[in-house]
Design a protein around this motif. Structure first.
Motif, short mmCIF file in Angstrom:
data_model
loop_
_atom_site.label_atom_id
_atom_site.label_comp_id
_atom_site.label_asym_id
_atom_site.label_seq_id
_atom_site.Cartn_x
_atom_site.Cartn_y
_atom_site.Cartn_z
N ASP A 179 -2.31 54.55 28.81
CA ASP A 179 -2.68 53.57 27.79
C ASP A 179 -1.53 53.29 26.83
N ALA A 180 -0.31 53.37 27.33
CA ALA A 180 0.88 53.22 26.49
C ALA A 180 0.87 51.93 25.68
N ARG A 181 0.51 50.84 26.31
CA ARG A 181 0.51 49.55 25.62
C ARG A 181 -0.43 49.59 24.42
N ARG A 192 11.64 63.45 30.73
CA ARG A 192 11.57 62.05 30.30
C ARG A 192 11.84 61.95 28.79
N MET A 193 11.31 62.91 28.02
CA MET A 193 11.55 62.92 26.57
C MET A 193 13.02 63.22 26.27
N LEU A 194 13.62 64.16 27.02
CA LEU A 194 15.03 64.48 26.81
C LEU A 194 15.94 63.29 27.10
N LYS A 195 15.54 62.45 28.03
CA LYS A 195 16.33 61.26 28.37
C LYS A 195 16.53 60.38 27.14
N LEU A 196 15.55 60.39 26.24
CA LEU A 196 15.67 59.62 24.99
C LEU A 196 16.87 60.08 24.17
N SER A 197 17.06 61.40 24.07
CA SER A 197 18.21 61.92 23.31
C SER A 197 19.52 61.45 23.92
N GLU A 198 19.58 61.45 25.24
CA GLU A 198 20.78 60.98 25.92
C GLU A 198 21.05 59.51 25.57
N GLU A 199 20.02 58.69 25.60
CA GLU A 199 20.19 57.27 25.29
C GLU A 199 20.59 57.04 23.84
N VAL A 200 20.00 57.78 22.92
CA VAL A 200 20.37 57.65 21.51
C VAL A 200 21.83 58.06 21.31
N GLY A 201 22.26 59.09 22.03
CA GLY A 201 23.67 59.49 21.98
C GLY A 201 24.59 58.37 22.45
N GLU A 202 24.14 57.61 23.43
CA GLU A 202 24.94 56.49 23.93
C GLU A 202 25.02 55.37 22.89
N VAL A 203 23.98 55.20 22.08
CA VAL A 203 24.04 54.24 20.97
C VAL A 203 25.11 54.70 19.99
N VAL A 236 17.39 52.43 24.76
CA VAL A 236 16.55 53.36 24.00
C VAL A 236 15.10 52.89 23.99
N ILE A 237 14.91 51.60 23.73
CA ILE A 237 13.56 51.04 23.68
C ILE A 237 12.87 51.18 25.04
N ILE A 238 13.58 50.85 26.10
CA ILE A 238 13.01 50.95 27.45
C ILE A 238 12.68 52.41 27.78
N THR A 239 13.60 53.31 27.47
CA THR A 239 13.39 54.72 27.77
C THR A 239 12.21 55.28 26.98
N ALA A 240 12.09 54.87 25.72
CA ALA A 240 10.95 55.32 24.91
C ALA A 240 9.64 54.79 25.47
N ALA A 241 9.64 53.53 25.89
CA ALA A 241 8.42 52.93 26.45
C ALA A 241 8.03 53.64 27.75
N VAL A 242 9.00 53.95 28.59
CA VAL A 242 8.72 54.65 29.84
C VAL A 242 8.22 56.07 29.53
#
Length: 128
Positions: free
Chosen positions: A98-100, A43-54, A84-90
């Motif tokens: 207690d993410a919120r 799930r954390m690695l998915k963030l890198s993928e999304e940032v790369g897409e930005v 990126v925001i959605i992926t980071a929140a997930v």
């Protein structure tokens, strides 16, 4: 912030974290069962993928790749930033139920720090 603005922000915030919870639950159901630590790391690695897409969208919007030219729009960049925001929140929700509360407390600290020592918050301004 007026009472109306605060109520609207709270409703939006509720909807955001409800959606994040649904997405996280959907991912648990839709993906192969893995050990919890592996799921968290992926799930954390998915963030890198999304940032790369930005980055890809910004390069495409500015036409920086001569081979591809202008291949994206600034709307594409906005969409990728939202991902990126959605992926980071997930990812945060995967780390803690207690993410919120964790996010809200962190945002409050960042907001206070951004105001600088001894500066009162200014009405209607949100320094970042």
């Amino acid at each position: 912030m007026s009472d109306h603005d605060a109520a609207a922000a709270s409703t939006t915030d509720d909807g955001l974290w409800e959606a994040v919870g649904h997405l996280q639950e959907w991912l648990v159901r839709a993906q192969p069962a893995r050990p919890p630590q592996e799921t968290l790391l992926l799930r954390m690695l998915k963030l890198s993928e999304e940032v790369g897409e930005v980055a890809e969208a910004v390069i495409g919007a500015t036409g920086q790749n001569p081979r591809k030219g202008t291949s994206h729009t600034w709307d594409d960049v906005q969409s990728e930033l939202c991902d990126v925001i959605i992926t980071a929140a997930v990812a945060l929700r995967t780390l803690t139920p207690d993410a919120r509360e964790v996010f809200t407390a962190h945002l409050d600290r960042v907001r206070e720090r951004s105001l600088g020592p001894g500066r009162p918050p200014q009405q209607g301004r949100h320094p970042v």
